[in-house]
Design an enzyme around this catalytic site. Structure first.
Site, PDB file in Angstrom:
ATOM      1  N   ASN A 241     -54.564  18.687  -0.429  1.00 45.16           N
ATOM      2  CA  ASN A 241     -55.111  17.813   0.616  1.00 45.16           C
ATOM      3  C   ASN A 241     -54.970  16.350   0.218  1.00 45.16           C
ATOM      4  O   ASN A 241     -54.624  15.494   1.031  1.00 45.16           O
ATOM      5  CB  ASN A 241     -56.596  18.123   0.858  1.00 45.16           C
ATOM      6  CG  ASN A 241     -56.795  19.518   1.388  1.00 45.16           C
ATOM      7  OD1 ASN A 241     -56.921  20.462   0.622  1.00 45.16           O
ATOM      8  ND2 ASN A 241     -56.770  19.674   2.693  1.00 45.16           N
ATOM      9  N   GLU A 242     -55.232  16.080  -1.065  1.00 43.71           N
ATOM     10  CA  GLU A 242     -55.141  14.705  -1.578  1.00 43.71           C
ATOM     11  C   GLU A 242     -53.712  14.167  -1.441  1.00 43.71           C
ATOM     12  O   GLU A 242     -53.486  13.047  -1.004  1.00 43.71           O
ATOM     13  CB  GLU A 242     -55.582  14.708  -3.057  1.00 43.71           C
ATOM     14  CG  GLU A 242     -55.286  13.433  -3.800  1.00 43.71           C
ATOM     15  CD  GLU A 242     -56.033  13.303  -5.123  1.00 43.71           C
ATOM     16  OE1 GLU A 242     -56.925  14.132  -5.410  1.00 43.71           O
ATOM     17  OE2 GLU A 242     -55.738  12.364  -5.872  1.00 43.71           O
ATOM     18  N   ARG A 243     -52.749  15.006  -1.801  1.00 43.88           N
ATOM     19  CA  ARG A 243     -51.354  14.542  -1.788  1.00 43.88           C
ATOM     20  C   ARG A 243     -50.841  14.368  -0.365  1.00 43.88           C
ATOM     21  O   ARG A 243     -50.064  13.454  -0.084  1.00 43.88           O
ATOM     22  CB  ARG A 243     -50.485  15.506  -2.611  1.00 43.88           C
ATOM     23  CG  ARG A 243     -50.827  15.370  -4.089  1.00 43.88           C
ATOM     24  CD  ARG A 243     -50.309  16.446  -5.005  1.00 43.88           C
ATOM     25  NE  ARG A 243     -50.932  16.251  -6.323  1.00 43.88           N
ATOM     26  CZ  ARG A 243     -51.016  17.178  -7.262  1.00 43.88           C
ATOM     27  NH1 ARG A 243     -50.516  18.383  -7.074  1.00 43.88           N
ATOM     28  NH2 ARG A 243     -51.596  16.892  -8.422  1.00 43.88           N
TER      29      ARG A 243
END
Ligand SMILES: Cc1cc2nc3c(=O)[nH]c(=O)nc-3n(C[C@H](O)[C@H](O)[C@H](O)COP(=O)(O)OP(=O)(O)OC[C@H]3O[C@@H](n4cnc5c(N)ncnc54)[C@H](O)[C@@H]3O)c2cc1C
Length: 381
Positions: A241-243
């Site tokens: 999700n972060e990437r």
């Protein structure tokens, strides 16, 4: 990706909010070395921007991931890297695991106020000797009855000085390597927790970055997110999700940087004609815009795979790697064609140059992305 009229309206809403509620304050927040998360986040929460994909029973919007793509691109257009990064820590880095694996009680206490913006959150993974190699982390949570007793330090934690709770990754058993870690919600008003240092950085000045220390910090075992011992695996999923959000924001930011640069070059006259009249410059900008288009559509392919429920590790890894490298070239080109004024602090290009450097390091450095790809492609021996 099919964007409907509703998506366009949503895009406009986010853009208007950024223009009126964020942009006018960015210079001051950058100078002050932090933005007031407890003032800004409730406004974002009221617009529904902090829980787009989250369950409505905790205050989320229950929307699909396509809205996260739009929000990411628009927040990426903010005239600094610090604020969009801090927002995405709240929405896509510190809370996805809690939403996915947390108990109802934990979600009511910690997710709902993060969605409304009344609590600020951080993701606390990195340590001085465990950055790229997350499995080397040493912060330990030892069980004492119904409580974890936590000792250790975390480094480079975004929102760390303002956070009300952390999504902490700690060792909860003696098993080494990837085994025996858990994700734990740690409120920051507990005894033994301290912000030991606020860190000065090359860029992203408006986002606070802290070193945190834990000395016999006690939290209930009920604060464990998901299964005890599955923390590493859950965090690896949360990293996707972060990437993805980082890649969406990078595209929005680079798009705006290229627009602003073309605008400047239309008016700046050198050798008796606008700089943009030079074919060399036109070609350079056109090529970067073309690469940006490819990155944007790659992001969309990633988002569609995510919406189909597929494992997006390969997509997210490539998207982050490619956009991280692309925006470094965009930033370098923007500053180059602005000349001396571009190097001045008064021009947006110098901040963009500094801030865009982070994407190739944070959330897993380029080389860590390549390591993942080499493994996925069966190249590791
Ligand atoms: C501004 C900022 C905000 C951050 N926010 C957070 C946060 O909110 N929460 C959090 O937990 N962490 C956060 N981080 C930490 C960030 O994720 C780490 O800095 C990053 O993962 C790199 O780890 P490291 O700094 O320990 O570098 P190291 O692991 O020491 O690596 C140094 C460099 O070595 C290279 N490298 C690494 N492995 C390999 C390899 N196998 N082969 C070849 N080269 C390699 C890479 O170029 C890498 O940049 C933040 C960092 C910064 C700078």
């Amino acid at each position: 990706m099919n964007f409907s009229a509703e998506h366009q309206l949503f895009r406009k809403t986010v853009r208007d909010f950024v223009e009126h509620e964020i942009e006018p304050h960015v210079d001051q927040w950058e100078r002050e070395g932090a933005f007031p998360a407890h003032e800004l986040f409730p406004k974002l929460g009221a617009l529904g921007l902090l829980g787009l994909e989250y369950d409505p029973s905790y205050g989320g919007q229950g929307a699909d991931h396509s809205y996260t793509v739009v929000a990411g691109e628009e927040l990426g257009r903010i005239g600094c890297g610090g604020v969009p990064m801090a927002i995405s820590v709240q929405t896509n880095m510190a809370t996805p695991s809690l939403h996915r694996f947390g108990t109802d009680e934990l979600k009511r206490r910690y997710l709902a106020p993060a969605i409304s913006g009344h609590m600020v959150t951080s993701i606390a993974v990195t340590e001085a000797d465990a950055g790229s190699d997350v499995a080397a982390l040493r912060t330990r949570a030892v069980r004492d009855g119904d409580e974890w007793v936590i000792n250790g330090t975390k480094l480079y934690i975004t929102n760390g000085a303002q956070a009300d709770w952390l999504c902490l990754l700690a060792r909860t058993s003696g098993d080494g390597g990837y085994q025996g870690m858990s994700q734990i919600v740690v409120p920051t008003d507990v005894e033994g927790f301290a912000v030991s240092r606020k860190l000065e950085k090359l860029g992203n000045w408006s986002s606070d970055t802290a070193e945190l220390s834990f000395e016999d910090v006690r939290v209930p075992v009920a604060n464990t997110i998901g299964e005890i011992g599955q923390g590493f695996q859950q965090q690896m999923a949360q990293f996707q999700n972060e990437r993805m959000i980082a890649a969406y924001q990078a595209v929005g930011g680079a798009e705006r940087a290229l627009e602003r640069t073309a605008d400047y070059l239309k008016h700046r006259e050198v050798f008796d004609r606008p700089l943009l009249a030079n074919q060399h410059i036109q070609f350079t900008l056109a090529e970067l815009a073309a690469e940006l288009d490819m990155a944007r559509h790659y992001n969309y392919a990633c988002a569609e795979a995510y919406m189909r429920g597929e494992d997006t590790t390969r997509y997210a890894t490539i998207a982050k790697l490619a956009t991280g490298r692309l925006i470094r070239r965009v930033a370098d080109t923007c500053i180059q064609y602005h000349g001396g004024i571009g190097y001045m602090e008064e021009t947006w290009t110098s901040r963009y140059f500094r801030d865009s450097r982070l994407l190739s390091i944070g959330g897993g450095a380029d080389e860590v992305m390549l390591r993942i790809l080499a493994r996925l492609d069966g190249l590791e021996t």
